[in-house]
Scaffold this active site. Sequence first.
Site, PDB file in Angstrom:
ATOM      1  N   ASP A 184       0.863  -1.172   0.000  1.00  0.00           N
ATOM      2  CA  ASP A 184       0.000   0.000   0.000  1.00  0.00           C
ATOM      3  C   ASP A 184       0.908   1.232   0.000  1.00  0.00           C
ATOM      4  OD1 ASP A 184      -1.672   2.132   0.631  1.00  0.00           O
ATOM      5  OD2 ASP A 184      -3.064   0.832   1.719  1.00  0.00           O
ATOM      6  N   LYS A 210      -3.929  12.294  -1.266  1.00  0.00           N
ATOM      7  CA  LYS A 210      -2.939  12.708  -0.267  1.00  0.00           C
ATOM      8  C   LYS A 210      -1.856  13.532  -0.970  1.00  0.00           C
ATOM      9  CE  LYS A 210      -4.269   9.044   2.888  1.00  0.00           C
ATOM     10  NZ  LYS A 210      -4.168   7.631   3.239  1.00  0.00           N
TER      11      LYS A 210
HETATM   12  C1  LIG Z   1      -5.432   6.973   3.634  1.00  0.00           C
HETATM   13  C2  LIG Z   1      -5.334   5.492   3.644  1.00  0.00           C
HETATM   14  C3  LIG Z   1      -6.423   4.688   3.266  1.00  0.00           C
HETATM   15  C4  LIG Z   1      -7.743   5.306   2.919  1.00  0.00           C
HETATM   16  O1  LIG Z   1      -8.608   4.450   2.230  1.00  0.00           O
HETATM   17  P1  LIG Z   1      -9.880   5.059   1.498  1.00  0.00           P
HETATM   18  O2  LIG Z   1     -10.649   3.898   1.029  1.00  0.00           O
HETATM   19  O3  LIG Z   1      -9.382   5.948   0.395  1.00  0.00           O
HETATM   20  O4  LIG Z   1     -10.644   5.874   2.508  1.00  0.00           O
HETATM   21  C5  LIG Z   1      -6.231   3.321   3.210  1.00  0.00           C
HETATM   22  N1  LIG Z   1      -5.048   2.759   3.551  1.00  0.00           N
HETATM   23  C6  LIG Z   1      -3.989   3.509   3.925  1.00  0.00           C
HETATM   24  C7  LIG Z   1      -2.688   2.851   4.279  1.00  0.00           C
HETATM   25  C8  LIG Z   1      -4.117   4.887   4.012  1.00  0.00           C
HETATM   26  O5  LIG Z   1      -3.081   5.624   4.422  1.00  0.00           O
END
Ligand SMILES: *Cc1c(COP(=O)(O)O)cnc(C)c1O
Length: 397
Positions: A184, A210
């Site tokens: 991720d 982000k």
């Molecule tokens: C910000 C973030 C998310 C957010 O997920 P959304 O489905 O876009 O709300 C997920 N995983 C990580 C590691 C993040 O930092």
Amino acid sequence: MTNFAATKAMLHLPDGMIYLNGNSLGPLPKTAAGRVSQAVTDEWGEMLITGWNRAGWMAQPSVLADRVGRLIGAQPGTTVLGDTLSIKVYQALAAALDLAPDRKVILTDSGNFPTDIYMAEGLIRTLGKGHELRVVAPQDVADNINDEVAVVMLTEVDYRTGRLHDMATLTDKTHEVGAISLWDLAHSAGAIEVNVTACNVDFAVGCTYKYLNGGPGAPAFIYVAPEHIDTCKPALSGWLGHEAPFAFDLDYRPGAGIERMRVGTPSVLQMAALEAALDIWDGVDVASVRATSVALTEQFIAGIEATCPMLTLASPRDPLLRGSQVSFRFAEGYAAMQACIAKGVIGDFRAPDIMRFGFTPLFIDSVDVDQAISIIADVMQNQLWDNPAYQTRAAVT
Ligand SMILES: *Cc1c(COP(=O)(O)O)cnc(C)c1O
């Protein structure tokens, strides 16, 4: 080299605000409102249904994805946009598990963002095949990669502390035991140098709201390594991932390559905003971003530690071991952050006691960092946080 004075001039930054939260939601590109308005008025308004072809709406998830892909070292045609990151985690994990059918362990760490863990738990329940989610401490991941593991699912930069995993080494170790890697890149894309191709990453996912400044609700991305792209099985087998969506066949056949990771109708208006953001990114060199971000975070840590002894550094001290954020622990961190925000320094708070500050060279420079340090020092030295107005927690912290 990147001209960061030029990129700063391309982003709207409210007067009197030092925005150290671009790691959560990037600022508005100045051309975004015009681009979205054009998509609304000229495309949706005038073209209506023909916009899918004439305005290129249907191709956008792939066309824009390749521009994101450059920032993570992905080859063209290996990345696609859509949905939200939570959905993309589910999709990538399902496809990864399918490539290791004889194994039952998903390895992750306790620094992972909760939604990634929740989505894995939901997928395990749905599959009903007895998979186990093994959650270990971040520093113990390497020692727990063994031949029981099907998928190593990690977020490269810890959202709380900014701790950075070694993607190359952990991915190699994952492959040595015959497991599949899923990274991720939520806090990596646009923040640090990433090369999914050189690291032989199997699957990667991330978001564009982000560091990439795509706007609230901007689409997520998913990357699939070329070796899996024509064989992996989409769990979310929506019509736009079908080989021929407009044949309207009653049986699902996955689309060619990365197209199979599309699900349903793309968010066209969000894509327009993201396109404006990527116009800025197209002129940016990620190595310059990283070098500048390291200088800014070093300056910030030195300045805060010199003035605020009550704050304890929660991020790794070695800049090569942290992403583009700096976190400090403080028992009254929520109130302290509210007091900083009231004085124009915007960071955020992550339970239980983390004050988090993001450093984004596209619009934060060393003058901003010096100003932020003096404001935070004022808040901390004079206990400006000790005010009932700063105690009540809002829904979003
Ligand atoms: C910000 C973030 C998310 C957010 O997920 P959304 O489905 O876009 O709300 C997920 N995983 C990580 C590691 C993040 O930092």
